[in-house]
Design an enzyme around this catalytic site. Sequence first.
Site, short mmCIF file in Angstrom:
data_model
loop_
_atom_site.label_atom_id
_atom_site.label_comp_id
_atom_site.label_asym_id
_atom_site.label_seq_id
_atom_site.Cartn_x
_atom_site.Cartn_y
_atom_site.Cartn_z
N ASP A 92 -2.41 13.23 -29.28
CA ASP A 92 -1.73 13.85 -28.57
C ASP A 92 0.09 13.69 -29.90
O ASP A 92 0.26 12.49 -30.43
CB ASP A 92 -0.54 14.56 -27.67
CG ASP A 92 0.20 15.56 -26.82
OD1 ASP A 92 -0.05 15.89 -27.49
OD2 ASP A 92 1.68 14.90 -26.61
N LYS A 95 14.80 40.07 -31.10
CA LYS A 95 14.60 38.73 -31.43
C LYS A 95 15.66 38.05 -32.56
O LYS A 95 15.07 37.90 -33.14
CB LYS A 95 13.46 38.70 -33.04
CG LYS A 95 12.28 38.78 -31.74
CD LYS A 95 10.90 38.29 -32.65
CE LYS A 95 9.83 37.88 -31.79
NZ LYS A 95 8.73 37.66 -32.01
N ASP A 126 1.34 11.98 -23.29
CA ASP A 126 2.72 12.15 -22.88
C ASP A 126 2.82 13.35 -21.26
O ASP A 126 3.36 13.00 -20.30
CB ASP A 126 4.25 11.92 -22.94
CG ASP A 126 3.86 13.07 -24.65
OD1 ASP A 126 3.25 14.32 -24.16
OD2 ASP A 126 5.29 13.49 -24.88
N ASP A 175 -2.32 15.82 -20.04
CA ASP A 175 -3.45 15.00 -21.44
C ASP A 175 -4.10 14.18 -20.39
O ASP A 175 -4.63 13.33 -20.43
CB ASP A 175 -2.69 14.01 -22.20
CG ASP A 175 -1.42 14.47 -23.11
OD1 ASP A 175 -2.35 14.90 -24.05
OD2 ASP A 175 -0.33 14.54 -23.25
#
Length: 1021
Positions: free
Chosen positions: A374, A485, A715, A719
Site C-alpha cells: 500500500d 473551489k 493499514d 487491504d
Amino acid sequence: MGKGVGRDKYEPAAVSEHGDKKKAKKERDMDELKKEVSMDDHKLSLDELHRKYGTDLSRGLTPARAAEILARDGPNALTPPPTTPEWVKFCRQLFGGFSMLLWIGAILCFLAYGIQAATEEEPQNDNLYLGVVLSAVVIITGCFSYYQEAKSSKIMESFKNMVPQQALVIRNGEKMSINAEEVVVGDLVEVKGGDRIPADLRIISANGCKVDNSSLTGESEPQTRSPDFTNENPLETRNIAFFSTNCVEGTARGIVVYTGDRTVMGRIATLASGLEGGQTPIAAEIEHFIHIITGVAVFLGVSFFILSLILEYTWLEAVIFLIGIIVANVPEGLLATVTVCLTLTAKRMARKNCLVKNLEAVETLGSTSTICSDKTGTLTQNRMTVAHMWSDNQIHEADTTENQSGVSFDKTSATWLALSRIAGLCNRAVFQANQENLPILKRAVAGDASESALLKCIELCCGSVKEMRERYTKIVEIPFNSTNKYQLSIHKNPNTAEPRHLLVMKGAPERILDRCSSILIHGKEQPLDEELKDAFQNAYLELGGLGERVLGFCHLFLPDEQFPEGFQFDTDDVNFPLDNLCFVGLISMIDPPRAAVPDAVGKCRSAGIKVIMVTGDHPITAKAIAKGVGIISEGNETVEDIAARLNIPVSQVNPRDAKACVVHGSDLKDMTSEQLDDILKYHTEIVFARTSPQQKLIIVEGCQRQGAIVAVTGDGVNDSPASKKADIGVAMGIAGSDVSKQAADMILLDDNFASIVTGVEEGRLIFDNLKKSIAYTLTSNIPEITPFLIFIIANIPLPLGTVTILCIDLGTDMVPAISLAYEQAESDIMKRQPRNPKTDKLVNEQLISMAYGQIGMIQALGGFFTYFVILAENGFLPIHLLGLRVNWDDRWINDVEDSYGQQWTYEQRKIVEFTCHTPFFVTIVVVQWADLVICKTRRNSVFQQGMKNKILIFGLFEETALAAFLSYCPGMGVALRMYPLKPTWWFCAFPYSLLIFVYDEVRKLIIRRRPGGWVEKETYY
C-alpha cells in the site's frame, strides 16, 4: 451490494451431495463479494429515495416501523470473524504434521512392548520407555507451540472498537441518541465533525462536511460530502458516506441504505474472514519432509521385515524388528528443534519491530517473491507536507525530511512573507492544546491534512501562527466548498501604513488565477500578462506532475474609503470584491516517502523480489511516489512516457517495450485474468492506482497464479481481503485498522516498509538454518539405524540399544541442533533469487544424500570400528561374531565361547554388550562434533564464517559433558544400561571426525571454484 444481485447467474446445476452444495455456495458467495460494489442509491432522486425506503425526509421513520425493520434485518453490527476454538488450536499442535509421526512411533513402541510382554516371561522394558518418552516429547512441544501462538494472539484482541457506540437519529421528527446497533435501513441520521458514520448513508443535506475514507479507499485527503450525485462509482461519488469512516468536519444528514454486514465495510470484513488462508510454505515443507522420512522408514522396515522372515526369524521377532527400524528412523528431537528455531526468530524479529502472529509466517516472508505494498503510511510518512512553493516566478523546494535535515530556501523575500501570511490566516487548522514542548512536526492538529501541512510549514518558517492570527483578527470567512473551489477570509490589518482590511484567499490554482489581474513579484505588484500566465501554467503542470497537491494563494488590500472601520461584510449577499485580486504564489503538498524506503526497495530488487504498489490514490501521485522510492527505477519508462517522448498516440506503443506500467483501477475493472497475467508477466515495475479492495484481492490472486509467494502490506480495512488471501499479510501497528491487523500474519510495529526487508532477511536465514539443523539431526540417524540392520542381517550382538538412541536424539543432539538457529547469515543471503517453493525444498535429494549417504556412512563406520575394537579387546574377534546372535541372546545358555575358548555366561555377555553400546554412543557424539561444525555453512568455508556463534560452542561442550555424565555417572548401568568406558575408547572415533571435516571442506571448495558443476548439483543442499 444489492441484495441478491445476479444470484441466478451463479446457480450450479443440481448438485448431488450436500457437501458439494455447501462448497459451491461458499464459492458463489465469494465471487459475489469479489464483484465491485453494486448500489444505485446514489443515483436516486430524493423522491425515489422516499418511495424506496418509506422514510419521511424531514421526520424520519416512526419508532414502530424502525422496530419492525430491526426485527427483520437484525442489529447494525459486523458479525465477528469466526474464531477457532482453543481446544482445536491445541489439538492442531498435538496432532498436526510432525507430531503425528511421533505418535505413530509411540503407538508402535507400545505395540512392540505388548507383543513382547505376551510372548516372553521377562520382557525388556526398552520399548515401553521409548513409547512413554515419545508421547512426552509430543505433548511438551505441543504445549510450547500452543503457548507461543496464544501469546501472539493476545496482542490481537481488538476489532470491537470498530463499531461506533452512539448514533443521532431523527424518528417522528424528534432527535434521539441511540445505540448504533439499533440503527435500521431507512433511518434519518445526523452526523457532525468527530463522529463515526454509523451505517452506509445516502447524504440528503450537508454543510461543509468532509469524511476521512482512508481506512476504506486509501485516500489520505479528507473527501467532501454533499447531496450531489458526482460519479457512477459509489465509492467515488460525494453523496454516500460509509459505515465506520470518520466525519472530520461539518455536518450532514442522510438516509441509512445499508447496515451491518451489508455495508461496504461489512462486505470487506466478511470477504476477509471468508477467505481461506491456505497452508504456509514451511508447513508444506515440513509435510514434504515427513513424507520423505516416513517413506524411508517404512521402506526399510518392510524390507527388513521380509528379509527377517527369509532369514527364518519367527514372525513375532520380525514384527519387533519392523517396529524398531521405523522408530530408529524417526528424528524425535526435530519437532522441538523446529519449534524452538521459529520461536527464536520470531523473538529476534519482535526486537526489530516485526510482530509475528503465526510462527510459520516467519519463514514465509523469507520465500516471498512479490510484495504488494500500500502507498499511504507504508511507503510514505502518512502526513501531508509542504514540498514546493512557486513565488517570484521560481520554484523553491521545502524540507520534507522526517527530521528537518533537508534543504531550505530564502525566507526573507517580501513575496514569501505575503504568501506565508495568506497560508497562515486563510486556514482553519489549529494545534491541539498543551503541546508546546513537542517538536512542531510531532504536534497533533485539528483540521484537514492539507491545512495541517500549511500550518506546520508556516509555524516552522515564520514562528507562531497563533500570534499572527491574533494580530490579524478575522472578521468574516467563506469556507471552502466544491462549487467555488476556494476559501476566503477578511482580516483587520495591524499595519497602519497599509489599508485597514486584508482579504486573503486560497483554492484550486486555475480558479484563483482567474480571479486575479495582478501578481506579486519581489514584493511589487505587476500586471498579470500572458508571459506570467504561461510561467504559472508551467509551474502548475510541473508540480502537478510530481504528484503534488497544488493550491493557489492571492490577496487584496481593501481600500479604506469603500470599507471604513466597522464596515458590515456580508458573505451571503457578497458586498466586497472577489475579482481583480493580486496573485501571490503556489504551494504544493505531498505525503513524502519515508527515508528508509528507497534503500529497502533497492535491497528487495537485489534479492530478486518484485515490489508492486497498490493504492487507492491518484495515478500521478502514485507514479511520483513510486519513482521517489525506486519502485519505478530511474530510466525506466511507462507506455505514456514512451508516447510523450516519441510524440505519438499511446495506442501506437507496444506495451511490452515499457518496463514500467501504471494501471488505473477503472481499466483493471474491465480486464480479463489473461490480460492481468500479461501485465504481471511482462512488466517488472508496476503501480496500480485508484484500486478498490476487491481489485487488490484480484491482483494478489493474479500474482499467485504466476507462482509467486505474495506478501501484502497495508493499514486500511481496504487491504484486509488481499492481506488474508496473500501468503503473508503484513499490517501496520500504529496506523493499522483492527480489521487489517486481524487478517494479517505479521504486524510492523513501526509502520515502516524497511522493517519488511529485515523480515525477509530473517525469513531466509531461518530457512537456511533449519536446513542446517535438519542436516545435522538426520546424519546421526544412519549410525543409529545401521547397528539394527547389521544385527538382523549378520546375526551379531546388538551394537546400539534403543534407549541409547533416545539419549542421542533427545539428549546430546538437541542443544547443538538448536544452536544452528543462531548461526549468522552467509554472505549471499540477500543477493540470491527468492526460493522457488516447487523446486527448492527444505529437505531435498542432495540433503538426504549428504546426511544419509555420505557423512552418515562415515559416522556409522566410526561406530562399528569402536564396537569391533572393544569386543576384540574382550576376546570376540569380528569373524567370530557372525551368526552368534541366537546363542548370545538366549538367557538359558551360559557357556558361549569367545575366539580364545573362554566361556561367557548370559549376564557377562550382556554386560559386555551394554559396554559396547556406550562407546558406540560416545563415537556418535564425537563424529557429530565435526558434523556440527561443517553444518555451519552450506557454501562458505568454516574458516571464512568463523566460530562467532557462542551458542554453538556451548552446544559442543554441552553434548560432550552430557555424554561423559551418562557414561560415568554411578547408577547409569541400572537406569540406562550405560557402563563406564576406558578413556582410550573415546579416541577411536577421532580419525573419522577429522575425515568428515576434511571431506566437507574439500566439497565446499569445489562448489565455490566450480559453481554449477557436478559436485554442486549432487551435493549442495
